[in-house]
Design a protein around this motif. Structure first.
Motif, short mmCIF file in Angstrom:
data_model
loop_
_atom_site.label_atom_id
_atom_site.label_comp_id
_atom_site.label_asym_id
_atom_site.label_seq_id
_atom_site.Cartn_x
_atom_site.Cartn_y
_atom_site.Cartn_z
N PRO A 14 -3.93 7.27 -1.85
CA PRO A 14 -3.90 7.38 -0.35
C PRO A 14 -3.81 5.89 0.34
O PRO A 14 -4.38 4.93 -0.11
CB PRO A 14 -5.09 7.80 -0.09
CG PRO A 14 -5.97 8.23 -1.44
CD PRO A 14 -5.19 7.48 -2.33
N MET A 15 -2.82 5.84 1.27
CA MET A 15 -2.48 4.66 1.94
C MET A 15 -3.55 3.93 2.62
O MET A 15 -3.81 2.66 2.51
CB MET A 15 -1.52 4.87 2.90
CG MET A 15 -0.17 3.85 2.82
SD MET A 15 0.90 4.33 4.34
CE MET A 15 0.19 3.04 5.31
N GLY A 16 -4.51 4.54 3.18
CA GLY A 16 -5.72 3.80 3.91
C GLY A 16 -6.53 3.19 2.98
O GLY A 16 -7.12 2.06 3.22
N VAL A 17 -7.13 4.11 1.96
CA VAL A 17 -7.70 3.26 0.74
C VAL A 17 -7.09 2.19 0.28
O VAL A 17 -7.70 1.00 0.07
CB VAL A 17 -7.98 4.42 -0.47
CG1 VAL A 17 -8.87 3.89 -1.23
CG2 VAL A 17 -8.52 5.52 0.24
N ASN A 18 -5.59 2.20 -0.07
CA ASN A 18 -5.02 1.06 -0.67
C ASN A 18 -5.17 -0.18 0.39
O ASN A 18 -5.44 -1.24 -0.15
CB ASN A 18 -3.59 1.57 -0.91
CG ASN A 18 -3.34 2.23 -1.90
OD1 ASN A 18 -4.22 2.78 -2.57
ND2 ASN A 18 -1.86 2.84 -2.05
N GLY A 65 1.30 8.75 0.80
CA GLY A 65 0.39 9.36 1.94
C GLY A 65 -0.30 10.60 1.63
O GLY A 65 0.18 11.05 0.52
N GLY A 66 -1.17 11.04 2.44
CA GLY A 66 -2.03 12.17 2.29
C GLY A 66 -1.10 13.57 2.05
O GLY A 66 -1.41 14.42 1.28
N ILE A 86 -4.49 -1.85 -6.91
CA ILE A 86 -4.32 -2.62 -5.81
C ILE A 86 -4.92 -3.95 -6.38
O ILE A 86 -4.31 -5.01 -6.06
CB ILE A 86 -5.03 -2.16 -4.49
CG1 ILE A 86 -4.10 -0.90 -3.98
CG2 ILE A 86 -5.21 -3.22 -3.55
CD1 ILE A 86 -3.15 -1.57 -3.24
N VAL A 136 -9.44 8.67 6.02
CA VAL A 136 -8.01 9.16 5.37
C VAL A 136 -8.04 10.61 4.65
O VAL A 136 -9.00 11.15 4.35
CB VAL A 136 -7.94 8.14 3.96
CG1 VAL A 136 -6.74 8.42 3.23
CG2 VAL A 136 -8.37 6.72 4.40
N THR A 154 -8.77 -1.68 0.43
CA THR A 154 -8.91 -2.53 -0.86
C THR A 154 -8.22 -3.79 -0.72
O THR A 154 -8.83 -4.77 -1.32
CB THR A 154 -8.47 -1.55 -2.12
OG1 THR A 154 -8.97 -0.27 -1.94
CG2 THR A 154 -8.97 -2.18 -3.30
N TYR A 155 -6.90 -3.76 -0.26
CA TYR A 155 -5.96 -4.92 -0.38
C TYR A 155 -6.64 -5.90 0.55
O TYR A 155 -6.75 -7.24 0.27
CB TYR A 155 -4.73 -4.66 0.01
CG TYR A 155 -3.42 -5.53 -0.54
CD1 TYR A 155 -3.98 -6.76 -0.65
CD2 TYR A 155 -2.48 -4.82 -1.17
CE1 TYR A 155 -3.05 -7.71 -1.28
CE2 TYR A 155 -1.60 -5.71 -1.55
CZ TYR A 155 -1.65 -7.13 -1.76
OH TYR A 155 -1.00 -8.05 -2.21
N THR A 166 -0.66 10.34 -6.15
CA THR A 166 -0.30 10.22 -4.78
C THR A 166 0.62 9.18 -4.58
O THR A 166 0.36 8.12 -4.50
CB THR A 166 -1.26 10.44 -3.96
OG1 THR A 166 -2.25 11.48 -4.29
CG2 THR A 166 -1.22 10.56 -2.48
N SER A 182 -6.44 3.84 -7.02
CA SER A 182 -6.01 2.97 -5.84
C SER A 182 -6.47 1.71 -6.00
O SER A 182 -6.01 0.68 -6.03
CB SER A 182 -6.65 3.54 -4.58
OG SER A 182 -5.90 4.53 -4.08
N PHE A 183 -8.02 1.73 -6.10
CA PHE A 183 -9.01 0.42 -6.21
C PHE A 183 -8.31 -0.38 -7.19
O PHE A 183 -8.00 -1.55 -7.14
CB PHE A 183 -10.30 0.74 -6.34
CG PHE A 183 -11.15 -0.21 -6.39
CD1 PHE A 183 -11.73 -0.58 -5.31
CD2 PHE A 183 -11.61 -0.74 -7.37
CE1 PHE A 183 -12.54 -1.71 -5.01
CE2 PHE A 183 -12.75 -1.94 -7.31
CZ PHE A 183 -13.17 -2.34 -6.21
N SER A 204 0.77 -1.44 0.06
CA SER A 204 -0.09 -0.03 0.05
C SER A 204 0.88 1.32 0.22
O SER A 204 0.38 2.25 -0.57
CB SER A 204 -1.05 0.11 1.28
OG SER A 204 -1.67 -1.20 1.22
N ALA A 214 -2.62 -7.19 -6.49
CA ALA A 214 -2.80 -8.06 -5.40
C ALA A 214 -3.15 -9.39 -6.27
O ALA A 214 -2.93 -10.32 -5.74
CB ALA A 214 -4.24 -7.83 -4.67
N ALA A 249 -6.38 12.18 2.51
CA ALA A 249 -6.39 12.69 1.24
C ALA A 249 -8.00 12.37 0.71
O ALA A 249 -8.51 13.34 -0.11
CB ALA A 249 -5.65 11.49 0.27
#
Lengths: 201, 198
Positions: free
Chosen positions: A57-61, B35-36, B106, B72, A64-65, B32, B102-103, A51, B110, B74
């Motif tokens: 954004p890390m939190g979102v990554n 991080g934010g 990832i 979050v 999702t993961y 990005t 992101s979605f 992530s 993954a 961001a």
């Protein structure tokens, strides 16, 4: 089905209570792993690393993961996609609702003396927070240390200073390159990093 | 005909469509790294400099508020900004936009790439990108400086918060809340004292 409800619940909770950015969601993820056994802490460490190394954004990554991993474990590829969707949606839902309310109030009281007084204090705080985040990243990427107290262990790589100087000059002083989009500097720096093996100090 | 088109072009920044907002924040999300905080220079570039949808001050306010609202940073900043530009639908467009890259990234990583973070080239690229992000953050700070550090009090607050967060790793939430309270006390008192400055 229960899995998805549980995913929604857990990430809704993380979205509601994790205040202060991506890293703040990590304790919640650890909690989830302990309570459900969906993934091990080793798997979590990998998910955090990935992530951090992908855009967004890390939190979102991470949401999702984790959602993908859990869904994939029980229902295969498509189940993973659904899990990713559920956990991402659940993570952002509470903050969207809260922000709608806060923004509405902010708009209503925009000219209020007290709101302005609070914003007068918030703005320097905002810039200060960005500065200190910048300092932390500088410590890590220029000196390979995690905080100021490790300064004795600092390892200096002169290549990073050269790269920083070049980016600074290009983005600030040269009229032609100044107008370029920041992403171009990011991509170029990534390429330079690969060419010079910059992760090896 | 051309004139009308030109006119329309000029007017787009004033009333952007939902799709425009989505696209802009999609770009922000995709660019990005780390991080934010690293997102701030990008969001500033896209929304303030390029599109002129919101002012520098507003972005700073949203960023500060995005820190002390849950979730979050961001995403919070995107929701705030989207809402300011185009109401509720704008907020949703901004939020979904910033999350979309992101979605999918990832999901791809993954599903396809094992040990992505341990690949040598990925680590090398990130080492380079981090250096660039440092410079971009520095630039964002110098840009925001003028509208945030307006007098000696705000300068003192800035220095204090930087020192506290660098040396003591204090929670940003507490500092943001304290800063707002400090602002209230200092400014509130000023207006009571009859100075009445804005």
């Amino acid at each position: 089905m229960m899995i998805y409800l549980r995913l929604f619940y857990e990430f809704f909770k993380a979205g509601l209570f994790a205040i202060g950015g991506g890293m703040a969601t990590v304790p919640f993820l650890q909690d989830i792993s302990q309570n459900t056994g969906w993934y091990t802490s080793g798997e979590l460490a990998d998910m955090i690393a990935i992530s951090q190394s992908t855009p967004g954004p890390m939190g979102v990554n991470m949401a999702t993961y984790v959602g993908y991993t859990v869904g994939h474990k029980y229902f295969g590829q498509l189940g993973g996609v659904l899990g990713a969707f559920v956990s991402t949606f659940a993570l952002i839902l509470p903050s969207v609702i809260i922000i709608m309310i806060v923004a509405k109030m902010l708009e209503k009281f925009r000219d209020n003396k007290y709101v302005n007084a609070a914003l007068y204090g918030l703005r320097p705080a905002s810039v200060a927070m960005i500065t200190s985040a910048g300092i932390v990243i500088i410590l890590f990427s220029f000196f390979q240390i995690n905080n100021v107290y490790e300064f004795g262990k600092a390892v200096v790589d002169y290549r990073s200073f050269i790269l920083a100087a070049v980016v600074l000059v290009c983005s600030r002083f040269i009229p032609f390159t100044k107008k370029l989009h920041p992403i171009l500097f990011i991509i170029a720096s990534g390429i330079v990093g690969i060419i010079f093996h910059m992760s090896v100090v | 005909m051309i004139d009308i088109k030109e006119e329309m072009k000029k007017k787009t920044p004033i009333k952007p469509t939902i799709w425009n907002i989505y696209k802009t924040f999609f770009r922000v999300g995709a660019m990005t790294f780390g991080g934010g905080y690293a997102m701030l220079p990008i969001i500033e570039r896209e929304v303030v400099d390029r599109a002129g949808w919101v002012s520098q001050e507003e972005i700073m306010d949203y960023f500060a508020l995005g820190q002390c609202t849950p979730g979050v940073i961001a995403v919070n900043t995107a929701t705030f900004t989207g809402r300011k530009i185009r109401g509720k639908l704008g907020a949703i467009a901004g939020t979904v936009g910033v999350v979309t890259p992101s979605f999918f990234i990832i999901l791809i990583v993954a599903a396809l790439v094992r040990n992505f973070a341990h690949i040598q080239a990925v680590q090398d690229a990130l080492a380079g990108i981090r250096i660039c992000v440092c410079v971009l953050i520095f630039e964002a700070v110098t840009k925001m400086w003028k509208s945030a550090i307006v007098d000696k009090i705000t300068l003192a607050m800035y220095i204090l918060i930087v020192l506290v967060s660098v040396f003591f790793d204090a929670s940003p939430v507490i500092m943001v809340v304290l800063a707002a309270i400090a602002g209230l006390i200092i400014k509130g008192r000023k207006s009571l004292g009859g100075e009445g400055t804005k």
